[in-house]
Design an enzyme around this catalytic site. Structure first.
Site, mmCIF file in Angstrom:
data_model
loop_
_atom_site.group_PDB
_atom_site.id
_atom_site.type_symbol
_atom_site.label_atom_id
_atom_site.label_comp_id
_atom_site.label_asym_id
_atom_site.label_seq_id
_atom_site.Cartn_x
_atom_site.Cartn_y
_atom_site.Cartn_z
ATOM 1 N N ASP A 119 -14.843 5.872 15.521
ATOM 2 C CA ASP A 119 -15.769 4.977 16.209
ATOM 3 C C ASP A 119 -15.762 3.583 15.600
ATOM 4 O OD1 ASP A 119 -17.716 4.311 18.101
ATOM 5 O OD2 ASP A 119 -18.777 6.198 17.814
ATOM 6 N N GLY A 155 -13.002 -0.445 24.383
ATOM 7 C CA GLY A 155 -12.163 -1.370 25.135
ATOM 8 C C GLY A 155 -12.215 -2.797 24.629
ATOM 9 N N ASP A 175 -19.608 3.289 26.241
ATOM 10 C CA ASP A 175 -19.978 4.695 26.364
ATOM 11 C C ASP A 175 -20.389 5.024 27.795
ATOM 12 O OD1 ASP A 175 -19.556 5.018 23.690
ATOM 13 O OD2 ASP A 175 -21.661 5.124 23.132
#
Length: 638
Positions: A119, A155, A175
């Site tokens: 993440d 992205g 998300d």
């Protein structure tokens, strides 16, 4: 394919949940359908590292430790995934991997983890995203265990430019939420990235929300669109309480087969108007998956054609409805009434030709014969078809009709053959007054025939015609030569809206493309492999793979393949055997390529099974030896 706990459980993750979910993946049939990874997201770890700086599992949530959970999952024939962040902390404030990449990667490998979701939350200490994500890539490689590397940076930071060289999958949007608008947002961000993803690296529009509260039509659309985009299929619902309906969506093996197709091509949106989208995804066996998607709030009819979807010309097509599980046939139209927020998803197959018609010019006339692929029988010999002496030939066909175009006396003529009745229409000269023509090729896009000729001076000219009506434009158009002004042989293939033309100039092989929508030509480029002394060339298309054949300076067959959509060719030519070959033609039958070549004794045939790469031995066709000047082949289906 797999499952992740975050969408439903957030931080409420535990050893018990992971084990129970692994059990259900097996018992529900999802494992058999292809689901493999059981992925733990954030909140699995203790708030602090140990005295040596190593990550520790939360002792309450995972009392047995991650290695024991991995062992349990592996015993089920599944794989375990885990989570970390390329920052000082995870999204929930637990220890991140920034500065600890090598140490953490070694821990993951020691625990026998198979998947890492990495993440991008919290403090990054001013280190650029690419540098942080590359550091973990290098650490995973050094750890000595194959681990799928999933980069979750929403992205941002230009990840689509460096993601393919860094990870196995990369997020392309924020998300995903349990909201139809969020599903549409992530779809629309991802659908335009088809040129980036492919085998070894995948665009990731985030996990699935199927079975979490969307409507049945929305769930089907969500799953279909992700499959059409070759996206990772990571379920996010509570599988332990999943309904039969939800499991039927997640377990639809026909849709899963589209997502997991070995060709690995992401579907392309070929039309979009007023919230009505059509996506086409080429598949490894030559089929095309077509999704008709209605994102609006009202039912609508959505239509396209087999040609627009990139299928080859055929007498008919089979439409396999992947949700209704029904079959129907069409001559080319693909359409359906699609409910609001719904999809209709077809796997479209072109009718496989069962016979071939050969035509040859020579000995002052035209000759023809037919063969049947299944029996490999080509009759007793050639039949005199009459007409002007043809020195060069090409053809294109669909259904029972074959349209022939030939060069006689340096001029261009055309005529049709009804293969059902055997009746010829008779030769007629095409408009435009072309003279001194050296060679000719033809390719069909939808209902338009695209002809190309090599003129007396070696330049290329083109003309188009309405296939059904047979009407041609009144003149030929000069194609930019880019210095290639000595063309002696031509071949062409078409798919979608592109025509790819291959030519021989100065004994070398060149290619260029025509965008039939804009009318723009790409310009000639020499193909790799350094072929010289080439005498003739032929081309066939199987799925999205172009198969080129040439007669080399040694009179033997040489072959090469290329990716049709990308235009990339193999770096070398491969010997196909044979000797004394003079002129070539080729055609396809399903996933097989059939090559015919003239020799001093008549015509020889060989075939390629594109699935295993094997060639049949050269076969001499029966019948009297005729001094044939050229040869063309077209396939037809009943």
């Amino acid at each position: 394919m797999g499952w992740n706990d975050w969408n439903t459980f957030n931080c409420d993750v535990s050893e018990k949940l992971i084990k129970e979910t692994a059990d259900v993946i097996v018992s529900s049939g999802l494992k058999a359908a292809g689901y493999e990874y059981v992925n733990i997201d954030d909140c699995w770890m203790a708030p602090q590292r140990d005295a040596s700086g190593n990550l520790k599992a939360d002792p309450v949530k995972f009392p047995s430790g991650i290695k024991a959970v991995a062992d349990y999952v592996h015993a089920k024939g599944l794989k375990l995934g885990i989570y970390q962040s390329a920052s000082t902390n995870t999204c929930k404030g637990l220890p991140g991997s920034l500065g600890y990449e090598k140490q953490d990667a070694k821990s993951f490998a020691a625990w026998e983890v198979d998947f890492l979701k990495y993440d991008n939350c919290w403090h990054t200490q001013g280190v650029a995203a690419q540098q942080r994500f590359t550091a973990m890539r290098d650490a995973l490689r050094a750890a000595g265990r194959p681990i799928v590397y999933s980069m979750s940076n929403y992205g941002l930071d230009g990840v689509t430019s460096w993601g393919p060289s860094t990870g196995h999958m990369w997020r392309t949007e924020d998300d995903i939420l349990l909201d139809w608008k969020s599903v549409l947002t992530n779809y629309r961000s991802n659908v335009g990235l088809a040129s980036i993803g492919g085998p070894g690296g995948w665009n990731d529009p985030d996990m699935l929300q199927v079975g979490r509260g969307l409507t049945y039509e929305q769930d089907k659309s969500h799953f279909s669109l992700w499959a059409q985009m070759a996206a990772p299929l990571i379920a996010g619902n509570d599988l332990r309480s999943a309904s039969t309906q939800t499991l039927s969506i997640l377990g639809n093996r026909k849709v899963i087969a589209v997502d997991q197709d070995p060709l690995g091509r992401q579907g392309v949106r070929i039309s979009s108007q007023g919230g009505l989208d059509v996506l086409a995804k080429p598949l490894a066996n030559g089929d095309v998956s077509v999704v008709l998607f209605n994102s609006t709030d009202a039912p609508a009819r959505i239509s396209t054609t087999a040609a627009r979807a990139g299928l080859p010309a055929a007498a008919s097509y089979t439409l396999d409805d992947l949700w209704a599980d029904t079959l129907r046939t069409t001559t080319g139209s693909i359409s359906a009434d699609v409910p609001a927020h719904g999809v209709v998803m077809y796997r479209v197959s072109a009718a496989v030709p069962d016979s071939v018609t050969l035509a040859a010019g020579g000995d002052g006339t035209l000759w023809n014969r037919t063969g049947v692929f299944d029996t490999n029988h080509y009759g007793a010999g050639w039949t005199r078809a009459g007409g002007t002496e043809m020195t060069r030939l090409t053809s294109t066909g669909t259904g029972r009709t074959v349209r022939y175009y030939g060069v006689a006396g340096g001029r261009v003529y055309g005529q049709d053959l009804d293969t059902g009745t055997g009746a010829w229409s008779g030769w007629h000269e095409l408009p435009g007054g072309a003279t001194g023509v050296r060679d000719i090729s033809a390719a069909r896009v939808g209902n338009v025939v695209h002809l190309q000729i090599a003129g007396w001076d070696g330049s290329m000219w083109s003309q188009t015609a309405d296939y059904d009506a047979g009407r041609f434009n009144p003149q030929w158009t000069l194609v930019p030569s880019a210095g290639k002004t000595d063309l002696t042989a031509l071949a062409s293939v078409a798919s979608g809206t592109l025509v790819r033309v291959y030519g021989v100039a100065y004994g070398r092989v060149y290619g260029q493309d025509l965008n039939t929508v804009t009318g723009a030509w790409s310009g000639w480029q020499e193909l790799p492999g350094g072929a010289t002394g080439v005498k003739d060339i032929a081309a066939s298309l199987v799925g999205t793979t172009v198969h080129l054949q040439i007669i080399g300076g040694d009179g033997a067959l040489w072959t090469q393949t290329g990716d049709y959509n990308a235009g990339r060719f193999n770096p070398a030519w491969t010997s196909g055997g044979g000797s004394g070959l003079k002129r070539l033609t080729s055609t396809t039958e399903g996933t097989n390529v059939h090559v015919y070549a003239t020799t001093a004794d008549g015509v020889r045939h060989t075939g390629l099974n594109t699935r295993n790469g094997s060639w049949t031995a050269w076969q001499q066709l029966p019948g009297e030896a005729i001094a044939l000047a050229d040869l063309t082949a077209s396939t037809t289906a009943d």
